[in-house]
Motif scaffolding. Structure first.
Motif, PDB file in Angstrom:
ATOM      1  N   ASN A  36       0.850  -1.175   0.000  1.00  0.00           N
ATOM      2  CA  ASN A  36       0.000   0.000   0.000  1.00  0.00           C
ATOM      3  C   ASN A  36       0.895   1.237   0.000  1.00  0.00           C
ATOM      4  OD1 ASN A  36      -2.239   1.743   0.308  1.00  0.00           O
ATOM      5  ND2 ASN A  36      -1.969   1.723   2.518  1.00  0.00           N
ATOM      6  N   ILE A  37       0.712   2.082  -1.007  1.00  0.00           N
ATOM      7  CA  ILE A  37       1.434   3.349  -1.074  1.00  0.00           C
ATOM      8  C   ILE A  37       0.398   4.443  -0.851  1.00  0.00           C
ATOM      9  CG2 ILE A  37       2.851   4.874  -2.482  1.00  0.00           C
ATOM     10  CD1 ILE A  37       3.648   2.385  -4.120  1.00  0.00           C
ATOM     11  N   SER A  38       0.660   5.307   0.118  1.00  0.00           N
ATOM     12  CA  SER A  38      -0.297   6.378   0.397  1.00  0.00           C
ATOM     13  C   SER A  38       0.447   7.699   0.585  1.00  0.00           C
ATOM     14  CB  SER A  38      -1.136   6.059   1.632  1.00  0.00           C
ATOM     15  OG  SER A  38      -0.319   5.905   2.768  1.00  0.00           O
ATOM     16  N   ALA A  39      -0.272   8.770   0.319  1.00  0.00           N
ATOM     17  CA  ALA A  39       0.310  10.106   0.436  1.00  0.00           C
ATOM     18  C   ALA A  39      -0.620  10.997   1.242  1.00  0.00           C
ATOM     19  CB  ALA A  39       0.532  10.714  -0.944  1.00  0.00           C
ATOM     20  N   GLU A  40      -0.030  11.801   2.099  1.00  0.00           N
ATOM     21  CA  GLU A  40      -0.800  12.820   2.801  1.00  0.00           C
ATOM     22  C   GLU A  40      -0.997  13.988   1.854  1.00  0.00           C
ATOM     23  OE1 GLU A  40       1.047  13.866   6.476  1.00  0.00           O
ATOM     24  OE2 GLU A  40       0.881  11.834   7.276  1.00  0.00           O
ATOM     25  N   SER A  41      -2.052  14.701   2.058  1.00  0.00           N
ATOM     26  CA  SER A  41      -2.375  15.829   1.202  1.00  0.00           C
ATOM     27  C   SER A  41      -2.107  17.133   1.947  1.00  0.00           C
ATOM     28  CB  SER A  41      -3.857  15.759   0.817  1.00  0.00           C
ATOM     29  OG  SER A  41      -4.242  16.904   0.105  1.00  0.00           O
TER      30      SER A  41
END
Length: 150
Positions: A36-41
């Motif tokens: 899982n690759i996730s990014a904060e906005s």
């Protein structure tokens, strides 16, 4: 024609180092795995424009399988967590032998022993640093064949 992937065409492996160097080991009897690759906005709102940009990006891995006698993976992971060591985990495309790997902090390693069921493991880890890509010469062997008693 594009060919869809099946879950068994992507494997996970770990690098185990000893006095003879590094060996790529495939955990025996994997039943599942995911990344899982996730990014904060970061939100931008000014009088001139509104938008979003990338904040911090993180990558997580999870593995599941059946605890199998003789699997060096289980002891390696237990030792790594107890010694607060990072683990090099590979995600391998079995069609192309292309792989990505990185150093992961293993945040949990659970083994479950339910009555009447196979003993299972599950691992969760978070990437520390960058991911590297390589093409493997060969894919590590999985669990050996089960010996049947006559």
């Amino acid at each position: 024609m594009a060919m869809e992937y099946k879950g068994d065409e992507v494997l996970f492996a770990v690098a185990i180092s000893d006095e003879n160097g590094e060996t790529l080991v495939r955990p025996f009897n994997q039943t599942g795995g995911s990344t899982n690759i996730s990014a904060e906005s970061i939100d931008l709102t000014t009088k001139d424009k509104t938008g979003s940009d990338y904040g911090s990006v993180s990558q997580e891995v999870s593995l599941e399988g059946i605890v199998t006698e003789g699997d060096p993976f289980v002891n390696h992971i237990k030792k790594a967590i107890r010694n607060k060591e990072f683990v090099k985990i590979y995600e391998i495309d079995t069609r192309t032998k292309e792989a990505e790997h990185g150093m992961y902090m293993v945040s949990s390693f659970e083994r479950t022993y339910s009555n009447g069921e196979f003993a299972t493991y599950s691992l969760s880890g978070t990437l520390n640093g960058e991911v590297s890509e390589e093409t493997l010469v060969e894919i590590p062997e999985g669990a050996p064949a089960t010996e049947e008693t006559p």
